[in-house]
Design a protein around this motif. Structure first.
Motif, PDB file in Angstrom:
ATOM      1  N   ASP A 292      42.043 -76.569 -35.098  1.00  0.00           N
ATOM      2  CA  ASP A 292      41.431 -76.161 -33.829  1.00  0.00           C
ATOM      3  C   ASP A 292      40.099 -76.866 -33.579  1.00  0.00           C
ATOM      4  O   ASP A 292      39.053 -76.236 -33.414  1.00  0.00           O
ATOM      5  N   ILE A 293      40.154 -78.197 -33.545  1.00  0.00           N
ATOM      6  CA  ILE A 293      39.000 -79.008 -33.148  1.00  0.00           C
ATOM      7  C   ILE A 293      38.912 -78.983 -31.628  1.00  0.00           C
ATOM      8  O   ILE A 293      39.911 -79.218 -30.943  1.00  0.00           O
ATOM      9  N   SER A 294      37.713 -78.719 -31.095  1.00  0.00           N
ATOM     10  CA  SER A 294      37.599 -78.570 -29.637  1.00  0.00           C
ATOM     11  C   SER A 294      36.887 -79.733 -28.961  1.00  0.00           C
ATOM     12  O   SER A 294      36.967 -79.866 -27.739  1.00  0.00           O
ATOM     13  N   ILE A 316      44.713 -84.376 -41.036  1.00  0.00           N
ATOM     14  CA  ILE A 316      45.520 -83.755 -39.983  1.00  0.00           C
ATOM     15  C   ILE A 316      44.598 -82.926 -39.100  1.00  0.00           C
ATOM     16  O   ILE A 316      43.806 -82.111 -39.592  1.00  0.00           O
ATOM     17  N   ILE A 317      44.691 -83.136 -37.798  1.00  0.00           N
ATOM     18  CA  ILE A 317      43.814 -82.459 -36.836  1.00  0.00           C
ATOM     19  C   ILE A 317      44.673 -81.696 -35.841  1.00  0.00           C
ATOM     20  O   ILE A 317      45.611 -82.257 -35.266  1.00  0.00           O
ATOM     21  N   THR A 318      44.390 -80.418 -35.633  1.00  0.00           N
ATOM     22  CA  THR A 318      45.068 -79.670 -34.579  1.00  0.00           C
ATOM     23  C   THR A 318      44.089 -79.422 -33.441  1.00  0.00           C
ATOM     24  O   THR A 318      42.914 -79.123 -33.683  1.00  0.00           O
ATOM     25  N   THR A 319      44.557 -79.553 -32.207  1.00  0.00           N
ATOM     26  CA  THR A 319      43.676 -79.374 -31.056  1.00  0.00           C
ATOM     27  C   THR A 319      44.484 -79.052 -29.804  1.00  0.00           C
ATOM     28  O   THR A 319      45.663 -79.416 -29.702  1.00  0.00           O
ATOM     29  N   ARG A 320      43.821 -78.382 -28.873  1.00  0.00           N
ATOM     30  CA  ARG A 320      44.420 -78.129 -27.557  1.00  0.00           C
ATOM     31  C   ARG A 320      44.057 -79.239 -26.572  1.00  0.00           C
ATOM     32  O   ARG A 320      44.649 -79.324 -25.501  1.00  0.00           O
ATOM     33  N   ASP A 321      43.058 -80.048 -26.926  1.00  0.00           N
ATOM     34  CA  ASP A 321      42.524 -81.076 -26.026  1.00  0.00           C
ATOM     35  C   ASP A 321      42.934 -82.458 -26.520  1.00  0.00           C
ATOM     36  O   ASP A 321      42.445 -82.939 -27.547  1.00  0.00           O
ATOM     37  N   LYS A 322      43.790 -83.118 -25.800  1.00  0.00           N
ATOM     38  CA  LYS A 322      44.286 -84.425 -26.221  1.00  0.00           C
ATOM     39  C   LYS A 322      43.185 -85.467 -26.275  1.00  0.00           C
ATOM     40  O   LYS A 322      43.268 -86.437 -27.040  1.00  0.00           O
TER      41      LYS A 322
END
Length: 377
Positions: A292-294, A316-322
C-alpha cells in the motif's frame, strides 16, 4: 507452535554434546532462530542408560529430526537410544530424518568403522542385547540423504545450507493458508512468472488495482512461498497508514533492521543510506514487499535507486495509484476482478456461515449482489 495435533516442534536435534554443543550446535541454533525454525535441543547433560520419557515425547512431537553424526556420537548410549526412537518415528509416522556427517565419514557410521567401531567394541561387552538395534538404526540413518561437512568450504556454509533446506521443507509441508483462497492460485502463478525466480538481476514488480481487489493477499502469498529462498526478507504492511502514524524514517529503519537482522538500526537521513549499510545490503539477496504505497516519495525514501540490493533481489510493491509505479518498475501486474463464479463463491463463503444448504433464492440474491458490485470483493 503446533501445526497439527501432536506436533510441537519443527525439528528435533540429536547430537553428542562433547563434540558439538559449544561450537557447531550453538551456531546451528542461531541460524534456526533467525529463520524462525522451532528446534528442540536437549540442553541437559546425558545421564543414565535410558533416555527420559520427555525426550521420547519430544521426538514424536517433531516434524523432522536432524542427526549430527560426530566422531564420538556412537560412544553415547543416550545418542544411540535417541536414534532408535527417531528411526521408529520415521518408519511409523513418516517423520523426515536428515543426517549430518560432521567430520565423520558416512561409511564409518553405516558399517561401524573407525571411532564407531571402537565404541561398539565396548558396547558389545556391556550392552550386547541393545547392539543389534543400535547397529540397525545407524545403518538406516547413514543411508538417508543428508549433509557431509567435508564437501563444504567451512562450517558457516554448511550451517547456512542446512537452515535453507529445513526452511524450504517446512514451506512445502505447510504452504500459506492464503493459497486456499478463492481464485488466487492463478494470480500467484502469474506473479511468479513476472518475478523470474533465479535470474540475477534486481527486479521490481508492481501490483496495481483498486482497493479490496486482493493486492495484499497476493503479495503475502508470494512472500510466504518464497521468502525462505532469500538471505534477507521483509514484508512491510500498510505503508500509507504507518507512514502517517510514525513517519517514513521509522519505516525505513524498520526495513533495514529486518533485512540486516540488527535490532534498532537507526538511519537519520530520508534519502540514501550510510556507505557501510549499503555495502552490507549489496552482499544480500533480499525479498521486500512494500504494501500500500501511496506516492512515489515513499517509494524513493524506502528503497532509493535500488542499487543497494544484492544480485537476485526482488522488490514487490502494492498500490492503488499506477503513477507510483511509473519509474524504476520492471513489470506491473494489474489485479482485475475475479471471474463471476469465483466472486459468488467468495461472497457466499463470507456472507453465510454454512452455504452448502442455501435455498436457491439466497443463491440468486448473491449473484445479483455480485453483478451490482461488478465482482469487486
Amino acid at each position: 507452535m503446533a501445526y497439527s495435533s501432536g506436533i510441537k516442534y519443527d525439528v528435533f536435534i540429536s547430537f553428542r554434546g562433547t563434540d558439538t554443543r559449544h561450537g557447531f550446535l550453538s551456531h546451528l541454533k542461531k541460524e534456526f532462530r533467525q529463520k524462525q525454525i522451532d528446534a528442540y535441543v536437549d540442553e541437559r547433560l546425558e545421564s543414565g542408560n535410558q533416555i527420559s520419557l520427555s525426550l521420547v515425547t519430544a521426538i514424536k512431537e517433531s516434524l523432522m529430526s536432524l542427526i549430527i553424526f560426530s566422531k564420538d556420537y556412537a560412544s553415547s548410549r543416550w545418542c544411540l537410544e535417541e536414534l532408535v526412537e527417531i528411526i521408529e518415528c520415521m518408519e511409523k509416522q513418516n517423520q523426515i530424518v536428515i543426517p549430518v556427517f560432521y567430520n565423520t565419514d558416512p561409511s564409518d557410521v553405516r558399517h561401524q568403522k573407525g571411532s564407531y567401531e571402537a565404541a561398539f567394541v565396548k558396547h558389545d561387552i556391556n550392552y550386547k542385547e541393545r547392539v543389534p538395534s543400535w547397529e540397525s538404526a545407524l545403518n538406516k540413518a547413514a543411508n538417508l540423504s543428508g549433509f557431509h561437512s567435508s564437501i563444504y568450504e567451512d562450517e558457516a556454509e554448511l550451517i547456512e545450507v542446512i537452515g535453507k533446506c529445513l526452511s524450504t521443507r517446512l514451506n512445502i509441508m505447510f504452504p500459506s493458508d492464503l493459497t486456499g483462497l478463492v481464485g488466487i492460485d492463478q494470480r500467484i502463478a502469474d506473479l511468479e512468472l513476472l518475478m523470474k525466480q533465479g535470474s540475477e538481476d534486481v527486479r521490481v514488480i508492481g501490483i496495481w488495482g483498486m482497493g479490496g481487489m486482493g493486492k495484499t493477499t497476493i503479495a503475502a502469498a508470494v512472500f510466504n512461498r518464497f521468502h525462505s529462498e532469500y538471505e534477507g526478507y521483509c514484508f512491510l504492511a500498510n505503508v500509507r497508514e504507518e507512514s502517517e502514524n510514525h513517519g517514513i524514517m521509522y519505516l525505513k529503519n524498520k526495513i533495514l533492521s529486518t533485512l540486516l537482522k540488527e535490532h534498532d538500526l537507526h538511519i537519520g537521513t530520508p534519502n540514501g543510506m550510510p556507505h557501510y549499510v549499503k555495502r552490507r545490503l549489496l552482499r544480500k539477496r533480499v525479498l521486500v514487499v512494500l504494501d500500500d504505497i501511496s506516492d512515489s516519495d515513499q517509494l524513493e525514501s524506502l528503497v532509493g535507486a535500488l542499487d543497494c540490493f544484492g544480485c537476485g533481489s526482488r522488490i514487490i510493491i502494492t498500490t492503488r495509484d499506477k503513477q507510483v509505479l511509473a519509474k524504476g518498475v520492471d513489470k506491473i501486474y494489474e489485479v482485475k476482478p475475479l471471474m463471476f463464479d469465483d466472486s459468488v463463491k467468495l461472497f457466499m463463503s463470507n456472507a453465510f456461515e454454512n452455504n452448502s444448504f442455501l435455498d436457491m433464492e439466497w443463491i440468486e440474491l448473491s449473484r445479483k449482489v455480485i453483478s451490482y458490485t461488478k465482482g469487486v470483493p
